[in-house]
Design a protein around this motif. Structure first.
Motif, short mmCIF file in Angstrom:
data_model
loop_
_atom_site.label_atom_id
_atom_site.label_comp_id
_atom_site.label_asym_id
_atom_site.label_seq_id
_atom_site.Cartn_x
_atom_site.Cartn_y
_atom_site.Cartn_z
N UNK A 76 -2.39 47.87 36.94
CA UNK A 76 -1.19 47.70 36.13
C UNK A 76 -1.16 46.42 35.30
N UNK A 77 -1.79 45.37 35.82
CA UNK A 77 -1.67 44.06 35.17
C UNK A 77 -3.01 43.51 34.72
N UNK A 78 -4.00 44.38 34.66
CA UNK A 78 -5.34 44.02 34.18
C UNK A 78 -5.94 42.84 34.93
N UNK A 79 -5.71 42.82 36.23
CA UNK A 79 -6.31 41.78 37.06
C UNK A 79 -7.82 41.97 37.11
N UNK A 80 -8.50 40.90 37.45
CA UNK A 80 -9.96 40.94 37.52
C UNK A 80 -10.40 41.64 38.80
N UNK A 81 -11.30 42.60 38.67
CA UNK A 81 -11.84 43.32 39.82
C UNK A 81 -13.19 42.72 40.17
N UNK A 82 -13.24 41.95 41.25
CA UNK A 82 -14.48 41.33 41.68
C UNK A 82 -15.10 42.18 42.78
N UNK A 83 -16.42 42.32 42.74
CA UNK A 83 -17.12 43.17 43.69
C UNK A 83 -16.87 42.72 45.13
N UNK A 84 -16.94 41.44 45.40
CA UNK A 84 -16.70 40.93 46.74
C UNK A 84 -15.29 41.23 47.22
N UNK A 85 -14.33 41.06 46.33
CA UNK A 85 -12.92 41.35 46.66
C UNK A 85 -12.74 42.83 47.00
N UNK A 86 -13.32 43.70 46.21
CA UNK A 86 -13.21 45.13 46.46
C UNK A 86 -13.92 45.53 47.76
N UNK A 87 -15.04 44.88 48.06
CA UNK A 87 -15.75 45.15 49.31
C UNK A 87 -14.89 44.76 50.51
N UNK A 88 -14.21 43.62 50.42
CA UNK A 88 -13.36 43.17 51.52
C UNK A 88 -12.14 44.09 51.68
N UNK A 89 -11.60 44.58 50.57
CA UNK A 89 -10.49 45.54 50.64
C UNK A 89 -10.98 46.82 51.33
N UNK A 90 -12.17 47.26 51.00
CA UNK A 90 -12.76 48.43 51.66
C UNK A 90 -12.91 48.20 53.15
N UNK A 91 -13.37 47.02 53.54
CA UNK A 91 -13.50 46.69 54.96
C UNK A 91 -12.13 46.67 55.64
N UNK A 92 -11.15 46.13 54.95
CA UNK A 92 -9.78 46.12 55.47
C UNK A 92 -9.28 47.54 55.70
#
Length: 116
Positions: A76-92
Motif C-alpha cells: 500500500x505504501x511502496x515500502x522497500x521489500x528486502x529479501x532478508x526481511x521477507x525471509x524472516x517474515x516467512x520464518x515467523x
C-alpha cells in the motif's frame, strides 16, 4: 478451523488496520476508525483466549499482525521489500502455523439452567 482461531485471524487483521492508522491517520474519521480497530482487535483476541491457550493466542495475533503490517507497508505504501526481511517474515509465519498445529482448544463452558 474453529471459531476461536477465526477470531484470532480477524483480530490480527484489525491489528494491521490500527497499526497503519497510528502512523497515517490525519483526521477525526481516520483516528475514529483506528480507535474502533483497536477495540475490535483486542476484544476478539480476548474472546479467543477463553478457549485457546493465551500465550499461543498472543503469539499468533502478534505474528500475523507483524507479517500483515509489513506486507501492507510494501503493497500500500511502496515500502522497500528486502529479501532478508521477507525471509524472516516467512520464518515467523512458519512458527505461527506450528503454534496453531500443536495447540489444544479447550472445550467451551456451557451453563446449565436450573428449571424447577
Amino acid at each position: 478451523m474453529s471459531k476461536s482461531w477465526l477470531m484470532v485471524i480477524i483480530a490480527a487483521g484489525f491489528e494491521v488496520g490500527w497499526v497503519i492508522g497510528l502512523k497515517h491517520a490525519a483526521g477525526w474519521l481516520e483516528w475514529g476508525a483506528t480507535a474502533i480497530a483497536i477495540v475490535v482487535s483486542f476484544t476478539l483476541m480476548i474472546a479467543a483466549s477463553r478457549t485457546l491457550p493465551v500465550g499461543t493466542v498472543y503469539a499468533v495475533f502478534v505474528g500475523l499482525g507483524t507479517a500483515g503490517t509489513v506486507v501492507a507497508d510494501i503493497v500500500l505504501f511502496r515500502g522497500e521489500a528486502k529479501l532478508g526481511q521477507l525471509a524472516m517474515i516467512g520464518l515467523l509465519l512458519i512458527g505461527v502455523i506450528g503454534l496453531k498445529l500443536v495447540s489444544q482448544e479447550k472445550p467451551e463452558e456451557t451453563v446449565e439452567v436450573n428449571r424447577a
